[in-house]
Design a protein around this motif. Structure first.
Motif, PDB file in Angstrom:
ATOM      1  N   ARG A  51       0.821  -1.218   0.000  1.00  0.00           N
ATOM      2  CA  ARG A  51       0.000   0.000   0.000  1.00  0.00           C
ATOM      3  C   ARG A  51       0.859   1.274   0.000  1.00  0.00           C
ATOM      4  O   ARG A  51       0.534   2.264   0.651  1.00  0.00           O
ATOM      5  CB  ARG A  51      -0.945   0.012   1.209  1.00  0.00           C
ATOM      6  CG  ARG A  51      -2.157  -0.883   1.042  1.00  0.00           C
ATOM      7  CD  ARG A  51      -3.065  -0.829   2.257  1.00  0.00           C
ATOM      8  NE  ARG A  51      -4.377  -1.385   1.973  1.00  0.00           N
ATOM      9  CZ  ARG A  51      -4.643  -2.687   1.886  1.00  0.00           C
ATOM     10  NH1 ARG A  51      -3.656  -3.565   2.072  1.00  0.00           N
ATOM     11  NH2 ARG A  51      -5.862  -3.114   1.616  1.00  0.00           N
ATOM     12  N   GLN A  52       1.908   1.257  -0.762  1.00  0.00           N
ATOM     13  CA  GLN A  52       2.763   2.443  -0.909  1.00  0.00           C
ATOM     14  C   GLN A  52       2.213   3.284  -2.071  1.00  0.00           C
ATOM     15  O   GLN A  52       2.812   3.393  -3.137  1.00  0.00           O
ATOM     16  CB  GLN A  52       4.215   2.022  -1.166  1.00  0.00           C
ATOM     17  CG  GLN A  52       4.854   1.302   0.007  1.00  0.00           C
ATOM     18  CD  GLN A  52       6.260   0.818  -0.314  1.00  0.00           C
ATOM     19  OE1 GLN A  52       6.582   0.500  -1.453  1.00  0.00           O
ATOM     20  NE2 GLN A  52       7.095   0.750   0.709  1.00  0.00           N
TER      21      GLN A  52
ATOM     22  N   VAL B 112       3.449   4.421  -5.853  1.00  0.00           N
ATOM     23  CA  VAL B 112       2.682   3.797  -6.934  1.00  0.00           C
ATOM     24  C   VAL B 112       2.146   4.850  -7.901  1.00  0.00           C
ATOM     25  O   VAL B 112       2.123   4.642  -9.121  1.00  0.00           O
ATOM     26  CB  VAL B 112       1.523   2.958  -6.356  1.00  0.00           C
ATOM     27  CG1 VAL B 112       0.564   2.530  -7.466  1.00  0.00           C
ATOM     28  CG2 VAL B 112       2.073   1.734  -5.650  1.00  0.00           C
ATOM     29  N   ALA B 113       1.718   6.008  -7.388  1.00  0.00           N
ATOM     30  CA  ALA B 113       1.134   7.046  -8.248  1.00  0.00           C
ATOM     31  C   ALA B 113       2.121   7.490  -9.322  1.00  0.00           C
ATOM     32  O   ALA B 113       1.755   7.663 -10.499  1.00  0.00           O
ATOM     33  CB  ALA B 113       0.697   8.240  -7.394  1.00  0.00           C
ATOM     34  N   ASN B 114       3.378   7.676  -8.929  1.00  0.00           N
ATOM     35  CA  ASN B 114       4.388   8.086  -9.915  1.00  0.00           C
ATOM     36  C   ASN B 114       4.792   6.924 -10.819  1.00  0.00           C
ATOM     37  O   ASN B 114       4.959   7.089 -12.033  1.00  0.00           O
ATOM     38  CB  ASN B 114       5.624   8.632  -9.194  1.00  0.00           C
ATOM     39  CG  ASN B 114       5.315   9.896  -8.404  1.00  0.00           C
ATOM     40  OD1 ASN B 114       4.505  10.715  -8.831  1.00  0.00           O
ATOM     41  ND2 ASN B 114       5.945  10.051  -7.250  1.00  0.00           N
ATOM     42  N   LEU B 115       4.944   5.745 -10.227  1.00  0.00           N
ATOM     43  CA  LEU B 115       5.418   4.598 -10.995  1.00  0.00           C
ATOM     44  C   LEU B 115       4.378   4.114 -12.003  1.00  0.00           C
ATOM     45  O   LEU B 115       4.716   3.770 -13.145  1.00  0.00           O
ATOM     46  CB  LEU B 115       5.792   3.463 -10.036  1.00  0.00           C
ATOM     47  CG  LEU B 115       6.293   2.168 -10.685  1.00  0.00           C
ATOM     48  CD1 LEU B 115       7.551   2.431 -11.494  1.00  0.00           C
ATOM     49  CD2 LEU B 115       6.545   1.105  -9.618  1.00  0.00           C
ATOM     50  N   LEU B 116       3.116   4.099 -11.602  1.00  0.00           N
ATOM     51  CA  LEU B 116       2.075   3.551 -12.470  1.00  0.00           C
ATOM     52  C   LEU B 116       1.953   4.339 -13.766  1.00  0.00           C
ATOM     53  O   LEU B 116       1.833   3.756 -14.850  1.00  0.00           O
ATOM     54  CB  LEU B 116       0.736   3.538 -11.727  1.00  0.00           C
ATOM     55  CG  LEU B 116      -0.458   2.988 -12.526  1.00  0.00           C
ATOM     56  CD1 LEU B 116      -0.190   1.562 -12.979  1.00  0.00           C
ATOM     57  CD2 LEU B 116      -1.739   3.061 -11.692  1.00  0.00           C
ATOM     58  N   GLN B 117       1.996   5.662 -13.673  1.00  0.00           N
ATOM     59  CA  GLN B 117       1.891   6.471 -14.888  1.00  0.00           C
ATOM     60  C   GLN B 117       3.065   6.200 -15.823  1.00  0.00           C
ATOM     61  O   GLN B 117       2.903   6.095 -17.046  1.00  0.00           O
ATOM     62  CB  GLN B 117       1.849   7.960 -14.519  1.00  0.00           C
ATOM     63  CG  GLN B 117       1.621   8.884 -15.718  1.00  0.00           C
ATOM     64  CD  GLN B 117       0.291   8.635 -16.389  1.00  0.00           C
ATOM     65  OE1 GLN B 117      -0.759   8.702 -15.773  1.00  0.00           O
ATOM     66  NE2 GLN B 117       0.330   8.312 -17.671  1.00  0.00           N
ATOM     67  N   GLY B 118       4.263   6.058 -15.250  1.00  0.00           N
ATOM     68  CA  GLY B 118       5.429   5.748 -16.077  1.00  0.00           C
ATOM     69  C   GLY B 118       5.318   4.389 -16.737  1.00  0.00           C
ATOM     70  O   GLY B 118       5.660   4.223 -17.920  1.00  0.00           O
TER      71      GLY B 118
END
Length: 329
Positions: A168-169, A173-179
């Motif tokens: 649940r980080q 995750v918000a930055n990584l998922l878009q990339g």
């Protein structure tokens, strides 16, 4: 006999009559003041000029000798010119032969130059073809390296995404998922490759898991049943909203719907038709209540939701819809 001589003289005189254009050209090339060179030469007038009186006839021998000398010189000049013309003809033939030889040599040199030019052109074409092949190879190599880098980033990103989802980080995750989604777009034309398709399926599975997990977290923080409300926003939920911006828009809409429903649940109980405060003469109570809710939202939850979600406006709009539904029947 005399008549024959006169006829011959007339014929010679007629033969010596040149066209005016020819005579003019001769005068321009060989200008002369000698009366003998004039086109309108008159022998009688010329003799009268030489011997104007009878006494002048005493010098007739000298005049005749001068004329004979002039005739000899003229004959010499004519012979010289004729011989010169003979030599000129010979020289002309020799010059023509030399010119022909020079032309042949020049033609041979031109042919050699043409052959060399054709060879050079062929060589340039071969070099150009090789350069094009090298350029294509360079582009393909660059594309391959870029694709491999993207593949490495995608594989590592998917592994990290799955691990962060379990922990649940949401902030990471918000930055990584878009990339990861952006990199995955580069592989749309390679979906026929099993490994790429597998990575794409893992990304979709991670997105679905994130969506369900975030909805569960919001359900736990803002339960639909009961009036108990969480004490305040958490950093986890704030980061979860950032992740929801990258996920399917339905996740975002579900979060908004769940929060507003829980936030306005008390209104449905307090202002039912059977309650005293539900009468029109106590409408100020409704506005006072919604004002307190908006202030409560601004104090506790405004930092949890992204500003572009316009949560304050959504709460006010849903409040109006609920109020109308309570009294429209």
């Amino acid at each position: 006999m005399e008549e024959d001589e006169l006829d011959l003289a007339d014929e010679l005189e007629a033969a010596l009559q040149l066209a005016p254009e020819v005579q003019l050209a001769i005068e321009q090339v060989f200008p002369s003041q000698d009366p003998l060179d004039r086109a309108d030469f008159n022998a009688v007038e010329y003799i009268n000029t030489l011997f104007p009186t009878e006494q002048s006839l005493a010098n007739i021998d000298d005049v005749v000798n001068k004329i004979k000398l002039k005739i000899r010189r003229l004959d010499d000049n004519i012979r010289t010119v004729v011989r010169g013309q003979t030599n000129v003809g010979q020289d002309g033939r020799e010059a023509l032969e030399e010119a022909q030889k020079a032309i042949q040599q020049l033609f041979g040199k031109i042919k050699d130059i043409k052959d060399k030019a054709e060879k050079s052109e062929q060589m340039v074409k071969e070099i150009t073809r090789d350069i094009k092949q090298l350029d294509h190879a360079k582009r393909h190599l660059t594309t391959s390296i870029t694709t491999l880098n993207h593949l490495h980033m995608l594989a590592g990103g998917v592994d990290s995404l799955e691990a962060m989802t379990r922990r649940r980080q949401y902030g990471e995750v918000a930055n990584l998922l878009q990339g990861v989604v952006n990199v995955l777009e580069h592989f749309n034309k390679y979906m026929g490759i099993p490994q790429i398709r597998q990575l794409s399926e893992r990304v979709k599975a991670a997105q679905n898991e994130l969506g369900q997990q975030i909805l569960a977290d919001f359900e736990e923080a803002f339960p639909s049943q009961g009036s108990k409300r969480a004490g305040g926003p958490s950093n986890v939920l704030r980061d979860a909203c950032l992740v929801a911006n990258v996920l399917d828009p339905r996740i975002k809409q579900e979060i908004i719907k769940k929060f507003i429903k829980q936030h306005l649940s008390e209104y449905l109980v307090l202002f039912q038709e059977n309650q005293d405060v539900a009468w029109l003469d106590k409408i100020d109570r409704r506005y006072a209540w919604i004002k307190r809710q908006l202030v409560d939202y601004e104090e506790k939850y405004v930092r949890m939701f992204p500003a572009e979600w316009c949560m304050t406006e959504r709460i006010a709009v849903d409040f109006c819809h609920i109020t109308r539904s309570l009294h429209c029947c």
